[in-house]
Design a protein around this motif. Structure first.
Motif, PDB file in Angstrom:
ATOM      1  N   ALA B  23       0.836  -1.208   0.000  1.00 31.73           N
ATOM      2  CA  ALA B  23       0.000   0.000   0.000  1.00 31.73           C
ATOM      3  C   ALA B  23       0.870   1.258   0.000  1.00 31.73           C
ATOM      4  O   ALA B  23       0.598   2.218  -0.730  1.00 31.73           O
ATOM      5  N   TRP B  32      -3.336   8.277  -4.741  1.00 30.88           N
ATOM      6  CA  TRP B  32      -4.547   7.743  -4.124  1.00 30.88           C
ATOM      7  C   TRP B  32      -5.458   7.095  -5.161  1.00 30.88           C
ATOM      8  O   TRP B  32      -5.999   6.009  -4.957  1.00 30.88           O
ATOM      9  N   THR B  35      -4.454   3.666  -6.136  1.00 37.86           N
ATOM     10  CA  THR B  35      -4.233   2.729  -5.032  1.00 37.86           C
ATOM     11  C   THR B  35      -5.557   2.099  -4.593  1.00 37.86           C
ATOM     12  O   THR B  35      -6.243   2.609  -3.719  1.00 37.86           O
ATOM     13  N   THR B  36      -5.913   0.993  -5.240  1.00 40.99           N
ATOM     14  CA  THR B  36      -7.119   0.262  -4.867  1.00 40.99           C
ATOM     15  C   THR B  36      -6.705  -1.030  -4.164  1.00 40.99           C
ATOM     16  O   THR B  36      -5.545  -1.463  -4.276  1.00 40.99           O
ATOM     17  N   VAL B  37      -7.642  -1.646  -3.461  1.00 43.06           N
ATOM     18  CA  VAL B  37      -7.324  -2.900  -2.774  1.00 43.06           C
ATOM     19  C   VAL B  37      -6.853  -3.943  -3.791  1.00 43.06           C
ATOM     20  O   VAL B  37      -5.910  -4.707  -3.532  1.00 43.06           O
ATOM     21  N   ILE B  40      -3.245  -3.211  -4.795  1.00 46.20           N
ATOM     22  CA  ILE B  40      -2.358  -3.503  -3.657  1.00 46.20           C
ATOM     23  C   ILE B  40      -2.198  -5.017  -3.488  1.00 46.20           C
ATOM     24  O   ILE B  40      -1.086  -5.523  -3.311  1.00 46.20           O
ATOM     25  N   THR B  57     -11.636  -2.102   3.423  1.00 46.14           N
ATOM     26  CA  THR B  57     -11.604  -0.997   2.462  1.00 46.14           C
ATOM     27  C   THR B  57     -10.176  -0.476   2.323  1.00 46.14           C
ATOM     28  O   THR B  57      -9.304  -0.772   3.147  1.00 46.14           O
ATOM     29  N   ARG B  58      -9.956   0.344   1.286  1.00 47.02           N
ATOM     30  CA  ARG B  58      -8.608   0.909   1.164  1.00 47.02           C
ATOM     31  C   ARG B  58      -8.360   1.926   2.260  1.00 47.02           C
ATOM     32  O   ARG B  58      -7.222   2.163   2.641  1.00 47.02           O
ATOM     33  N   LEU B  61      -6.795   0.020   4.932  1.00 47.28           N
ATOM     34  CA  LEU B  61      -5.421  -0.317   4.579  1.00 47.28           C
ATOM     35  C   LEU B  61      -4.509   0.893   4.757  1.00 47.28           C
ATOM     36  O   LEU B  61      -3.394   0.784   5.276  1.00 47.28           O
TER      37      LEU B  61
END
Lengths: 217, 217
Positions: B23, B32, B35-37, B40, B57-58, B61
């Motif tokens: 992450a 941002w 940067t999704t789950v 990652i 959720t992100r 994280l």
């Protein structure tokens, strides 16, 4: 100099200025990805065609915006400084001005750009020299307002540190209102600079205790 | 404490750690929005389901990532400090450590977050108290490494200013390699703190010239 073309030139300057101000606002609120020429033109109340007559790409617009932000900041410093009384009591108000320089929305716009440029080679190649130039100008004005010159050892670094500290305080003001804490740091930093910097206008022929304790090597 | 479940707990901790590190990397490189789950999880070599088992959720994280970055920075400071010789000569190496704290890629990840959170109410509500906590911890460690305590007037503000300066220097390192300039600022800042801070471990019963000149009110 009064020619029939002047009103149009004047209009053109106004449009340009309005586009640049809209670009700064958009960047601060929407970030780089939301800041397109179309969005900026709409906010500025200018047709897309007219916007592109002034700025072909958003990179061009953003370059102009960075220059504009630098100029506004320096002009603001000079205006505030002109209202201060002369003499040693200047140091705290000058430090206050410098350490508040990046606490506003323009800094947020610049931050968006820096963060994107740090991972975008082309944007970085444009921005890095421009930011260096804007930074040098802020440094020059800070020296002038503090009434010191860089021939004294340590002065350059102290003035640089003051502006780097100001940017750090700008960051600290991003998520919360950091005004109170910043005020205490301003007072303390003014004391330190008062001790560490040579007296304004002081020459090498007149070394003082202040000078010796502050920037001994 | 040795139970049959331990190996699985161990695996689970490793997965969690790997997701958090991925992450931080994703944030620094992609920002941002990128940067999704899913992104990652892919980078961490973990299935999306397993990732969501750890972090729904992100936001979850990213919260864990901010805590992680804070812990890594503090651990790094303590490790470096443990290798320093005792005594007054510590001040320059300690200042060097502190002013280099935000010069690396983790700071870029944090910047992406701060900039987005400054315009995103929900993310800000999560991040602001967390950043305050991470900042307080850095402050506590800085006091400890400098060997000073906050009962001396001005000490708190000088140590805060040191960390704000460090963040400003982190910014200055974003678009260009600012190592050389930072090194000169470190030397000068160490001189200022050496003059302005009380001697390490110094009590109020033993005021010295250093103390008086540096943080007079």
């Amino acid at each position: 100099m009064s020619t029939p073309r002047e009103p149009q030139q004047e209009r053109s300057r106004t449009t340009r200025r309005r586009l640049i101000e809209a670009a700064v606002e958009c960047l601060g609120e929407l970030g780089w990805s939301g800041t397109t020429v179309t969005v900026i033109a709409r906010r500025a109340g200018v047709s897309r065609g007219a916007a592109q007559h002034h700025f072909r790409t958003r990179e061009d617009l953003v370059t102009a915006a960075v220059e504009y932000v630098g100029e506004v900041q320096v002009a603001q410093l000079r205006r505030q400084a002109a209202e201060l009384p002369a003499g040693e009591s200047r140091i705290e108000p000058v430090v206050d001005m410098l350490l508040n320089l990046y606490a506003g929305p323009m800094f947020r716009a610049a931050l968006h750009l820096w963060v994107v440029a740090s991972a975008d080679e082309a944007l970085r190649a444009t921005l890095a020299p421009l930011e260096a130039q804007v930074g040098r100008e802020a440094h020059r004005v800070a020296l002038e307002l503090l009434g010191v010159d860089e021939s004294h050892p340590g002065v350059r670094e102290l003035v640089q540190a003051t502006l780097d500290l100001a940017r750090g305080l700008g960051l600290a003001n991003l998520l919360t209102d950091d005004t109170k804490r910043r005020r205490r740091i301003v007072r303390q930093w003014a004391r330190v600079l008062g001790t560490s910097l040579p007296e304004p206008g002081e020459g090498d022929e007149r070394p003082t205790e202040r000078q010796v304790t502050g920037i001994s090597r």
